[in-house]
Scaffold this motif. Structure first.
Motif, PDB file in Angstrom:
ATOM      1  N   VAL A   8     -22.356  93.639  13.583  1.00  0.00           N
ATOM      2  CA  VAL A   8     -22.402  92.889  14.844  1.00  0.00           C
ATOM      3  C   VAL A   8     -20.992  92.856  15.427  1.00  0.00           C
ATOM      4  CG1 VAL A   8     -22.913  90.682  15.956  1.00  0.00           C
ATOM      5  CG2 VAL A   8     -24.330  91.455  14.039  1.00  0.00           C
ATOM      6  N   LEU A  21     -25.631  94.130  18.373  1.00  0.00           N
ATOM      7  CA  LEU A  21     -26.174  94.547  17.084  1.00  0.00           C
ATOM      8  C   LEU A  21     -25.850  96.030  16.913  1.00  0.00           C
ATOM      9  CD1 LEU A  21     -29.724  92.900  17.191  1.00  0.00           C
ATOM     10  CD2 LEU A  21     -27.532  91.865  16.621  1.00  0.00           C
ATOM     11  N   ASN A  28     -31.346  98.864  14.897  1.00  0.00           N
ATOM     12  CA  ASN A  28     -30.721  97.542  14.964  1.00  0.00           C
ATOM     13  C   ASN A  28     -31.551  96.457  14.260  1.00  0.00           C
ATOM     14  OD1 ASN A  28     -28.474  98.494  16.510  1.00  0.00           O
ATOM     15  ND2 ASN A  28     -29.782  98.501  18.319  1.00  0.00           N
ATOM     16  N   VAL A  34     -26.442  91.847   9.419  1.00  0.00           N
ATOM     17  CA  VAL A  34     -26.663  91.451  10.813  1.00  0.00           C
ATOM     18  C   VAL A  34     -26.768  89.936  10.921  1.00  0.00           C
ATOM     19  CG1 VAL A  34     -28.308  91.534  12.731  1.00  0.00           C
ATOM     20  CG2 VAL A  34     -27.697  93.639  11.517  1.00  0.00           C
ATOM     21  N   LEU A  38     -24.238  87.774  13.114  1.00  0.00           N
ATOM     22  CA  LEU A  38     -24.667  86.937  14.236  1.00  0.00           C
ATOM     23  C   LEU A  38     -24.134  85.517  14.106  1.00  0.00           C
ATOM     24  CD1 LEU A  38     -28.360  88.101  14.755  1.00  0.00           C
ATOM     25  CD2 LEU A  38     -26.507  88.230  16.435  1.00  0.00           C
TER      26      LEU A  38
END
Length: 257
Positions: A8, A21, A28, A34, A38
């Motif tokens: 990310v 992403l 993704n 991820v 995030l």
């Protein structure tokens, strides 16, 4: 294997933070890196005084986010995801500043969630949206706010069939604010972000809070009730069979238990 900061990315352009992403090789899909990325990006945005608006998008032109990484789920035998499994804006993580999803391709399952949780959505004309959990025996309690966002019968169709709708239909039902040619997506999202960023920040924050407050009680109650409804689904044999069948490239054998 990508780290959270690789999976990310974060950059600010003219007061607008772009959170991207970055797993195009996996469309993704949301894996551990991820999810961590995030959370880090949102924390950075919240603390970033130069960033007035967040735009969430994906790398490439095929997928915004294809959902959770089913191969990882099958490997880990994921049962009931914890409440903070993913940064859900307004529920598991506070984001008082405006957010925009720039949907650059398919937004399926967890990808649908990511688009849904943003305040505004700009979609490329080839984007598609689907809540595909019924096809793999998983759960979508996060979709509880959908009947507040779009007509209940449209929400019901999305949830029961798992079939996608295109960007034009998504705009017709109110899920998407603007549809633009794919080559103009970044420009259109940036322009929308800048139109918001020049406005009085307290007024912007209050406007966002007011919209959610109009349905806030029912929205949060619905999510809590949805967690209760979906818990036995997550804990079922079918919830393990769906990701396992995907990983083994075969049709799932549902047992209904």
């Amino acid at each position: 294997m990508k780290t959270a900061t690789d999976a990310v990315t974060y950059e600010v352009v003219n007061d607008v933070a772009w959170v991207r992403l970055n797993r195009p090789e996996a469309r993704n899909a949301i894996n551990a890196a991820v999810r961590a990325g995030l959370f880090q990006a949102v924390e950075r945005f919240n603390a970033d005084t130069e960033a007035k608006v967040l735009i969430l998008t994906g790398t490439g032109d095929a997928a915004f986010c294809a959902g959770g990484d089913l191969k990882e789920m099958a490997q880990q035998r994921l049962a009931l995801p914890p409440r903070d499994f993913i940064p859900y804006f307004g529920r598991t993580v506070a984001v008082n500043k405006p957010t925009i999803a720039a949907v650059n391709g398919v937004a399926y399952a967890g990808g649908f969630l990511l688009a849904q949780m943003c305040d505004l959505v700009v979609a490329a004309d080839h984007a598609r949206f689907a809540v595909t959990e019924v096809k793999v025996g998983r759960g979508s309690p996060w979709a509880a706010p959908l009947p507040w966002m779009i007509p209940p019968r449209v929400a019901m169709q999305l949830l029961l069939t798992g079939d996608p709708i295109d960007a034009t239909r998504a705009r017709e039902v109110g899920l998407v604010n603007e549809v633009v040619p794919a080559e103009h997506l970044r420009e259109a999202a940036q322009e929308m972000g800048e139109r918001i960023a020049v406005n009085a920040p307290l007024s912007v924050a209050a406007s966002k809070a007011m919209v959610y407050a109009s349905a806030d009680r029912g929205w949060h109650d619905a999510l809590d009730e949805a967690d209760r409804i979906w818990e036995p689904v997550y804990l079922s044999a079918d919830a393990q069979e769906g990701p396992r069948a995907f990983r083994e490239k075969r049709a799932p054998q549902w047992q209904g238990r």
